[in-house]
Structures are given as C-alpha cells and as structure tokens.
Design a protein around this motif. Structure first.
Motif, PDB file in Angstrom:
ATOM      1  N   GLU A  63       0.863  -1.171   0.000  1.00 19.22           N
ATOM      2  CA  GLU A  63       0.000   0.000   0.000  1.00 19.22           C
ATOM      3  C   GLU A  63       0.907   1.231   0.000  1.00 19.22           C
ATOM      4  OE1 GLU A  63      -2.776   1.727   3.375  1.00 19.22           O
ATOM      5  OE2 GLU A  63      -3.451  -0.210   2.609  1.00 19.22           O
ATOM      6  N   VAL A  77       1.270   5.221   0.226  1.00 19.29           N
ATOM      7  CA  VAL A  77       0.680   6.503   0.601  1.00 19.29           C
ATOM      8  C   VAL A  77       1.826   7.503   0.656  1.00 19.29           C
ATOM      9  CG1 VAL A  77      -0.614   7.788   2.326  1.00 19.29           C
ATOM     10  CG2 VAL A  77      -1.059   5.361   1.999  1.00 19.29           C
ATOM     11  N   ILE A 103      -2.301   7.998  -3.182  1.00 17.99           N
ATOM     12  CA  ILE A 103      -2.548   6.760  -2.439  1.00 17.99           C
ATOM     13  C   ILE A 103      -2.975   5.688  -3.428  1.00 17.99           C
ATOM     14  CG2 ILE A 103      -4.919   7.396  -1.873  1.00 17.99           C
ATOM     15  CD1 ILE A 103      -4.569   5.768   0.730  1.00 17.99           C
ATOM     16  N   ARG A 122      -4.292   1.913  -2.820  1.00 20.98           N
ATOM     17  CA  ARG A 122      -4.679   0.925  -1.821  1.00 20.98           C
ATOM     18  C   ARG A 122      -5.508  -0.154  -2.497  1.00 20.98           C
ATOM     19  NH1 ARG A 122      -7.601   2.034   3.981  1.00 20.98           N
ATOM     20  NH2 ARG A 122      -6.798   0.139   4.884  1.00 20.98           N
ATOM     21  N   ILE A 152     -11.326   5.353   0.957  1.00 15.72           N
ATOM     22  CA  ILE A 152     -10.233   4.397   1.150  1.00 15.72           C
ATOM     23  C   ILE A 152     -10.637   3.221   2.026  1.00 15.72           C
ATOM     24  CG2 ILE A 152      -8.429   6.114   0.792  1.00 15.72           C
ATOM     25  CD1 ILE A 152      -8.007   6.118   3.851  1.00 15.72           C
TER      26      ILE A 152
END
Length: 180
Positions: free
Chosen positions: A42, A44, A90, A92, A129
């Motif tokens: 992930e 970010v 981001i 995800r 998210i």
C-alpha cells in the motif's frame, strides 16, 4: 531406447507448450495460477488535505500558521520560495488510486492564495479508502412509544434487609476518637 528418448522429448515439449499457453491465458496479474493473490504494498505519499483543512487556511496567514494546519509541504523549491506544494497520492488495494495537488502561494511570509482542486471532506476521504464497506447505520438513541409499551414491566424491588451487626473489635481503632 531411441523410441523412449523420443517419447520423453515429446512429452517434455508438450508440457512446455502447455505451460506457455497457460501463462498467456492468465486473466489478471492480481492472481497467480488462479489461487494465490500476491501481496501488494500500500503506497501513501504526501499530505492528505481535506476540504475542512483548506477552508481553515485564509489569505494573510503566516507560513507557520499554514504549516500548522496543512503540515509541512511535500515540495519546496529554493528557486520558487513563494510556492509550497502539497501533493498526495494513495494506491490501496480494493480502492481507486487517488492523486491531488494543493499549492500555497506566498508573498514574503504571508499567504496570498491556496490553489486546490475540489477536495473531499474528511468523511468522504475515509469512505473512499475504506475497504471494509459496511452499511452505515446511525445508532438508535430513543424508543418509540409503541416500543416502550412492548417492554416487560419492571420487577418490584424487595425491601433491603438490615445488615447483621458488626463483630466486636478486638484491636484499637486507627484514628483517635473525637472525645479523647
């Protein structure tokens, strides 16, 4: 013996062609052999700037005040000291990738303007998210009159019995008595 070698080579060639054909028919790189899902990191990066944060920033604020609200900028440039860039990305799993860029423009130590695309509110950002999409239910805080009538009647509380007398002490009290 040469027949066995030919058969072995033929079987090996067929297996190799089958494996190559199987590789080309994989539908997605997300699944390996249709069974195993590889772990994806992930990613970010940057500062999340929400609609509430951007609304709190006003022209005329000092750099320190802007930094207190938005955080430290991701990009500052010695050749463009009047500009701070807040970039957020981001990726995800299970959600759409997001990327936003907010730019703060200064004259000297004072903010002149904040350039930003339409920003999500904090709730909208969290919802975007959230990979555990559960239906949101507001808690019910009061019963209706019909629900109150449907409740069982409370049981009568028995009167409390008097406590048994305390056993006589065989040691002196810890505090001196008021009379002496």
């Amino acid at each position: 013996m040469s027949l066995m070698i030919r058969w072995g080579r033929g079987i090996a060639l067929a297996a190799a062609l089958g494996a190559l054909a199987g590789c080309s028919s994989m539908r997605s790189a997300d699944r390996l052999f249709g069974l195993v899902t590889p772990y994806r990191v992930e990613v970010v990066q940057g500062n999340v700037v929400t609609q509430e944060m951007a609304e709190a920033v006003q022209p005329g604020m000092s750099r320190a005040q802007v930094r207190d609200i938005l955080g430290s900028p991701l990009l500052t440039d010695i050749f463009h000291e009047d500009r701070w860039d807040y970039i957020f990305t981001i990726r995800r799993r299970g959600t759409e990738p997001q990327q936003r860029r907010v730019t703060a423009w200064f004259e000297g130590e004072r903010l002149v303007r904040l350039e930003a695309p339409p920003l999500p509110s904090e709730r909208e950002f969290v919802d975007s998210i959230d990979t555990f999409k559960k239906p949101r239910r507001e808690p019910k805080l009061a019963l209706t009159e019909e629900e109150r009538r449907a409740l069982p009647a409370p049981r009568p509380v028995p009167p409390e019995e008097a406590a048994p007398p305390a056993a006589p002490r065989s040691y002196p009290p810890l505090e001196p008595s008021a009379g002496g």
